[in-house]
Scaffold this motif. Structure first.
Motif, PDB file in Angstrom:
ATOM      1  N   TRP A   1     -30.736 -71.528 -44.308  1.00  0.00           N
ATOM      2  CA  TRP A   1     -29.600 -72.248 -44.884  1.00  0.00           C
ATOM      3  C   TRP A   1     -29.683 -73.734 -44.529  1.00  0.00           C
ATOM      4  CZ3 TRP A   1     -25.784 -72.222 -48.286  1.00  0.00           C
ATOM      5  CH2 TRP A   1     -24.718 -73.105 -48.115  1.00  0.00           C
TER       6      TRP A   1
ATOM      7  N   ASP B   1     -20.627 -73.754 -41.206  1.00  0.00           N
ATOM      8  CA  ASP B   1     -20.754 -73.806 -39.757  1.00  0.00           C
ATOM      9  C   ASP B   1     -22.179 -73.551 -39.260  1.00  0.00           C
ATOM     10  OD1 ASP B   1     -18.106 -74.476 -39.332  1.00  0.00           O
ATOM     11  OD2 ASP B   1     -17.466 -72.395 -39.017  1.00  0.00           O
ATOM     12  N   HIS B   2     -23.054 -73.070 -40.111  1.00  0.00           N
ATOM     13  CA  HIS B   2     -24.420 -72.754 -39.700  1.00  0.00           C
ATOM     14  C   HIS B   2     -25.396 -73.926 -39.823  1.00  0.00           C
ATOM     15  CE1 HIS B   2     -23.071 -68.561 -39.671  1.00  0.00           C
ATOM     16  NE2 HIS B   2     -24.087 -68.377 -38.854  1.00  0.00           N
TER      17      HIS B   2
ATOM     18  N   HIS C   1     -31.047 -68.014 -35.471  1.00  0.00           N
ATOM     19  CA  HIS C   1     -31.017 -66.969 -36.487  1.00  0.00           C
ATOM     20  C   HIS C   1     -31.816 -67.411 -37.719  1.00  0.00           C
ATOM     21  CE1 HIS C   1     -29.500 -64.012 -39.310  1.00  0.00           C
ATOM     22  NE2 HIS C   1     -29.026 -63.337 -38.280  1.00  0.00           N
TER      23      HIS C   1
ATOM     24  N   ASN D   1     -17.839 -70.195 -43.122  1.00  0.00           N
ATOM     25  CA  ASN D   1     -18.863 -69.611 -42.265  1.00  0.00           C
ATOM     26  C   ASN D   1     -20.237 -70.211 -42.562  1.00  0.00           C
ATOM     27  OD1 ASN D   1     -19.634 -67.515 -40.251  1.00  0.00           O
ATOM     28  ND2 ASN D   1     -20.837 -66.753 -41.984  1.00  0.00           N
TER      29      ASN D   1
ATOM     30  N   GLU E   1     -22.419 -68.481 -32.416  1.00  0.00           N
ATOM     31  CA  GLU E   1     -23.433 -69.141 -31.605  1.00  0.00           C
ATOM     32  C   GLU E   1     -22.856 -69.529 -30.238  1.00  0.00           C
ATOM     33  OE1 GLU E   1     -26.496 -69.238 -32.478  1.00  0.00           O
ATOM     34  OE2 GLU E   1     -26.181 -68.540 -34.523  1.00  0.00           O
TER      35      GLU E   1
ATOM     36  N   ILE F   1     -23.505 -76.024 -33.365  1.00  0.00           N
ATOM     37  CA  ILE F   1     -24.750 -76.291 -34.083  1.00  0.00           C
ATOM     38  C   ILE F   1     -25.124 -77.771 -33.989  1.00  0.00           C
ATOM     39  CG2 ILE F   1     -25.812 -76.260 -36.389  1.00  0.00           C
ATOM     40  CD1 ILE F   1     -25.593 -73.501 -35.106  1.00  0.00           C
TER      41      ILE F   1
ATOM     42  N   LEU G   1     -25.791 -64.851 -44.306  1.00  0.00           N
ATOM     43  CA  LEU G   1     -25.520 -65.438 -42.998  1.00  0.00           C
ATOM     44  C   LEU G   1     -24.639 -64.515 -42.157  1.00  0.00           C
ATOM     45  CD1 LEU G   1     -24.885 -68.982 -44.381  1.00  0.00           C
ATOM     46  CD2 LEU G   1     -26.719 -68.381 -42.786  1.00  0.00           C
TER      47      LEU G   1
ATOM     48  N   PHE H   1     -20.459 -66.498 -37.830  1.00  0.00           N
ATOM     49  CA  PHE H   1     -20.828 -67.526 -36.858  1.00  0.00           C
ATOM     50  C   PHE H   1     -20.405 -67.106 -35.459  1.00  0.00           C
ATOM     51  CE2 PHE H   1     -20.246 -71.390 -34.406  1.00  0.00           C
ATOM     52  CZ  PHE H   1     -21.454 -72.025 -34.627  1.00  0.00           C
TER      53      PHE H   1
ATOM     54  N   SER I   1     -29.215 -73.109 -34.679  1.00  0.00           N
ATOM     55  CA  SER I   1     -29.160 -71.656 -34.572  1.00  0.00           C
ATOM     56  C   SER I   1     -30.563 -71.061 -34.515  1.00  0.00           C
ATOM     57  CB  SER I   1     -28.428 -71.069 -35.784  1.00  0.00           C
ATOM     58  OG  SER I   1     -28.504 -69.659 -35.761  1.00  0.00           O
TER      59      SER I   1
ATOM     60  N   ALA J   1     -29.766 -68.540 -40.760  1.00  0.00           N
ATOM     61  CA  ALA J   1     -29.122 -69.840 -40.532  1.00  0.00           C
ATOM     62  C   ALA J   1     -30.135 -70.964 -40.651  1.00  0.00           C
ATOM     63  CB  ALA J   1     -28.446 -69.859 -39.170  1.00  0.00           C
ATOM     64  N   GLN J   2     -31.323 -70.750 -40.153  1.00  0.00           N
ATOM     65  CA  GLN J   2     -32.375 -71.770 -40.265  1.00  0.00           C
ATOM     66  C   GLN J   2     -32.751 -71.997 -41.732  1.00  0.00           C
ATOM     67  OE1 GLN J   2     -35.510 -70.393 -37.686  1.00  0.00           O
ATOM     68  NE2 GLN J   2     -34.341 -70.844 -35.840  1.00  0.00           N
TER      69      GLN J   2
END
Length: 193
Positions: A70, A100-101, A64, A97, A53, A57, A48, A51, A62, A67-68
């Motif tokens: 995750w 947070d995604h 990314h 971190n 963004e 979120i 990842l 963060f 996201s 991130a998707q």
């Protein structure tokens, strides 16, 4: 009804980490306990970015790809066991971190804790509980604290986690409580849809 899925999340990524050992032990305890499917989720497998963004979120997922991925992984679980070290009286930055995604993917799911290090990572676990509340994760009281004495025994004296009956008892209590909450919250989520 299908068995719930529980993630055992290794919350550090640094080389030479100890986290693999309690995560594997917890997986063995969990499979012997039964009642759910258990899977280790290693943050090393989720590269990842830091963060950064433009919006929270919770409002905008996201774009990314990591991130998707995750977020999809977290959505697939009904509960979590966080295996964490304590870094300077807090949670490892890589764990914060990662958390947070995603956002909605965690909602209304329980979490329990296995901590290791000084005071069994109690301070990191307390911080983690506060962080998880913001994600609408239900942090449980249940935790296994692997302190300095146990770490020394395991690292230097050839002992294993099962040589410490209080750790085994704690793992059993953690799993029983986590599974109860997992089923209760899963039923609640299903009833709400």
């Amino acid at each position: 009804m299908t068995l719930p899925k529980i993630a055992i999340i290794i919350s550090t990524t640094r080389e030479g980490r100890f986290g693999d050992r309690p995560a594997q032990w917890m997986l063995e305890q969990a499979r012997a306990h039964g009642g759910a499917e258990f899977e280790i989720v290693d943050l090393r497998d989720h590269d990842l970015p830091f963060f950064n963004e433009p919006a929270p979120i919770a409002q905008t997922p996201s774009p990314h790809p990591a991130a998707q991925r995750w977020a999809r992984a977290m959505a697939s679980f009904d509960g979590y066991i966080f295996v964490t070290a304590e870094y300077n009286h807090g949670v490892p930055g890589v764990l914060k971190n990662a958390l947070d995604h995603a956002y909605a993917e965690y909602s209304r799911k329980p979490a329990a804790f296995v901590g290791y290090g000084g005071v069994g990572a109690a301070r990191a676990i307390e911080q983690l509980r506060l962080i998880l509340i913001e994600f609408q994760i239900a942090p449980l009281r249940s935790a296994v604290h692997i302190g300095t004495a146990e770490l020394a025994g395991i690292r230097r004296e050839g002992k294993n986690f099962n040589d410490y009956p209080h750790l085994v008892r704690g793992a059993g209590q953690l799993l029983t409580t986590l599974l109860w909450w997992t089923e209760a919250l899963r039923a609640g989520r299903e009833a709400a849809t």
